[in-house]
Write a protein that holds these residues in place. Structure first.
Motif, PDB file in Angstrom:
ATOM      1  N   PRO A  82      38.863  50.120  27.088  1.00 52.05           N
ATOM      2  CA  PRO A  82      38.382  48.775  26.723  1.00 52.05           C
ATOM      3  C   PRO A  82      39.526  47.794  26.413  1.00 52.05           C
ATOM      4  N   CYS A  83      40.603  48.303  25.836  1.00 51.56           N
ATOM      5  CA  CYS A  83      41.768  47.450  25.555  1.00 51.56           C
ATOM      6  C   CYS A  83      42.428  47.029  26.856  1.00 51.56           C
ATOM      7  N   TRP A  84      42.535  47.970  27.787  1.00 53.29           N
ATOM      8  CA  TRP A  84      43.079  47.663  29.107  1.00 53.29           C
ATOM      9  C   TRP A  84      42.210  46.606  29.793  1.00 53.29           C
ATOM     10  N   ARG A  85      40.876  46.784  29.710  1.00 55.83           N
ATOM     11  CA  ARG A  85      39.966  45.808  30.332  1.00 55.83           C
ATOM     12  C   ARG A  85      40.155  44.413  29.734  1.00 55.83           C
ATOM     13  N   ALA A  86      40.324  44.351  28.427  1.00 54.49           N
ATOM     14  CA  ALA A  86      40.532  43.059  27.765  1.00 54.49           C
ATOM     15  C   ALA A  86      41.830  42.411  28.254  1.00 54.49           C
ATOM     16  N   ALA A  87      42.878  43.214  28.408  1.00 50.81           N
ATOM     17  CA  ALA A  87      44.149  42.698  28.924  1.00 50.81           C
ATOM     18  C   ALA A  87      43.980  42.242  30.366  1.00 50.81           C
ATOM     19  N   GLN A  88      43.276  43.037  31.147  1.00 48.81           N
ATOM     20  CA  GLN A  88      43.025  42.707  32.545  1.00 48.81           C
ATOM     21  C   GLN A  88      42.278  41.367  32.653  1.00 48.81           C
ATOM     22  N   GLU A  89      41.256  41.197  31.825  1.00 52.48           N
ATOM     23  CA  GLU A  89      40.480  39.954  31.830  1.00 52.48           C
ATOM     24  C   GLU A  89      41.340  38.756  31.428  1.00 52.48           C
ATOM     25  N   GLU A  90      42.171  38.927  30.387  1.00 50.88           N
ATOM     26  CA  GLU A  90      43.040  37.826  29.963  1.00 50.88           C
ATOM     27  C   GLU A  90      44.004  37.440  31.083  1.00 50.88           C
ATOM     28  N   TYR A  91      44.582  38.453  31.725  1.00 49.86           N
ATOM     29  CA  TYR A  91      45.504  38.197  32.830  1.00 49.86           C
ATOM     30  C   TYR A  91      44.792  37.448  33.959  1.00 49.86           C
ATOM     31  N   GLU A  92      43.590  37.912  34.313  1.00 50.73           N
ATOM     32  CA  GLU A  92      42.849  37.277  35.404  1.00 50.73           C
ATOM     33  C   GLU A  92      42.402  35.863  35.053  1.00 50.73           C
ATOM     34  N   GLU A  93      42.162  35.598  33.771  1.00 46.52           N
ATOM     35  CA  GLU A  93      41.861  34.223  33.339  1.00 46.52           C
ATOM     36  C   GLU A  93      43.080  33.331  33.515  1.00 46.52           C
ATOM     37  N   LEU A  94      44.251  33.882  33.243  1.00 45.56           N
ATOM     38  CA  LEU A  94      45.492  33.112  33.357  1.00 45.56           C
ATOM     39  C   LEU A  94      45.854  32.781  34.803  1.00 45.56           C
ATOM     40  N   VAL A  95      45.724  33.761  35.680  1.00 42.08           N
ATOM     41  CA  VAL A  95      46.197  33.567  37.056  1.00 42.08           C
ATOM     42  C   VAL A  95      45.076  33.403  38.072  1.00 42.08           C
ATOM     43  N   GLY A  96      43.849  33.648  37.649  1.00 41.93           N
ATOM     44  CA  GLY A  96      42.710  33.580  38.564  1.00 41.93           C
ATOM     45  C   GLY A  96      42.438  34.954  39.147  1.00 41.93           C
ATOM     46  N   LYS A  97      41.158  35.298  39.239  1.00 41.95           N
ATOM     47  CA  LYS A  97      40.769  36.638  39.686  1.00 41.95           C
ATOM     48  C   LYS A  97      41.226  36.921  41.122  1.00 41.95           C
ATOM     49  N   ASP A  98      41.014  35.962  42.028  1.00 40.38           N
ATOM     50  CA  ASP A  98      41.408  36.171  43.429  1.00 40.38           C
ATOM     51  C   ASP A  98      42.917  36.271  43.570  1.00 40.38           C
ATOM     52  N   ARG A  99      43.622  35.396  42.850  1.00 38.56           N
ATOM     53  CA  ARG A  99      45.092  35.419  42.913  1.00 38.56           C
ATOM     54  C   ARG A  99      45.641  36.716  42.321  1.00 38.56           C
ATOM     55  N   ALA A 100      45.009  37.185  41.224  1.00 39.03           N
ATOM     56  CA  ALA A 100      45.428  38.447  40.605  1.00 39.03           C
ATOM     57  C   ALA A 100      45.275  39.595  41.595  1.00 39.03           C
ATOM     58  N   LYS A 101      44.170  39.611  42.327  1.00 40.41           N
ATOM     59  CA  LYS A 101      43.946  40.670  43.311  1.00 40.41           C
ATOM     60  C   LYS A 101      44.992  40.599  44.416  1.00 40.41           C
ATOM     61  N   LEU A 102      45.258  39.392  44.895  1.00 39.10           N
ATOM     62  CA  LEU A 102      46.258  39.218  45.953  1.00 39.10           C
ATOM     63  C   LEU A 102      47.648  39.630  45.467  1.00 39.10           C
ATOM     64  N   LEU A 103      48.017  39.194  44.265  1.00 35.37           N
ATOM     65  CA  LEU A 103      49.319  39.576  43.701  1.00 35.37           C
ATOM     66  C   LEU A 103      49.423  41.093  43.555  1.00 35.37           C
ATOM     67  N   ARG A 104      48.362  41.708  43.047  1.00 36.10           N
ATOM     68  CA  ARG A 104      48.352  43.167  42.875  1.00 36.10           C
ATOM     69  C   ARG A 104      48.555  43.865  44.211  1.00 36.10           C
TER      70      ARG A 104
END
Length: 140
Positions: free
Chosen positions: A109-131
């Motif tokens: 759950p902590c990882w998910r919260a970090a993941q969500e914060e990161y995706e809010e910062l960079v955008g979900k689609d951009r996060a996927k592309l960067l990954r």
């Protein structure tokens, strides 16, 4: 005459800067369950690949063996990782203990919260592309 390169043109600088930023974001969330980002990565791999050898784990997480041993030591000491030596071989395989599996599930759950914060910062689609682009760099 060659010009002195700018840090704005340095792939290493940009990559390290981004890595530090992302690591700090995840570390902040994972501190709640008292694991580091490196440790949760190791726990996640062991959760998906029980009985992985040290060599395989080292290659998978792109970490030299010395650094990997340092990262594993506290996890082993705290009873989260089981190490098994193969008789007559120098191979060591690693698995999660029951406590390690619980620790990993507590961290999710902590990882998910970090993941969500990161995706809010960079955008979900951009996060996927960067990954995908970042993972492609380490694929051989």
């Amino acid at each position: 005459m060659d010009t002195i390169p700018s840090i704005a043109d340095c792939n290493l600088f940009a990559t390290k800067q981004a890595a530090r930023f992302v690591t700090q974001l995840y570390e902040r969330h994972l501190a709640v369950v008292n694991v580091t980002s490196s440790q949760v990565t190791i726990l996640a791999v062991l959760h998906q690949r029980p009985d992985i050898t040290m060599t395989e784990l080292s290659e998978m997480v792109v970490m030299d063996r010395t650094s990997l041993v340092r990262a594993i030591q506290p996890l082993s000491r705290d009873g989260y990782i089981l190490q098994k030596s193969e008789p007559g071989s120098r191979k060591i395989s690693l698995s999660l203990s029951k406590a390690g599996a619980r620790k990993y599930l507590d961290a999710v759950p902590c990882w998910r919260a970090a993941q969500e914060e990161y995706e809010e910062l960079v955008g979900k689609d951009r996060a996927k592309l960067l990954r995908q682009e970042l993972m492609a760099i380490t694929q051989r």
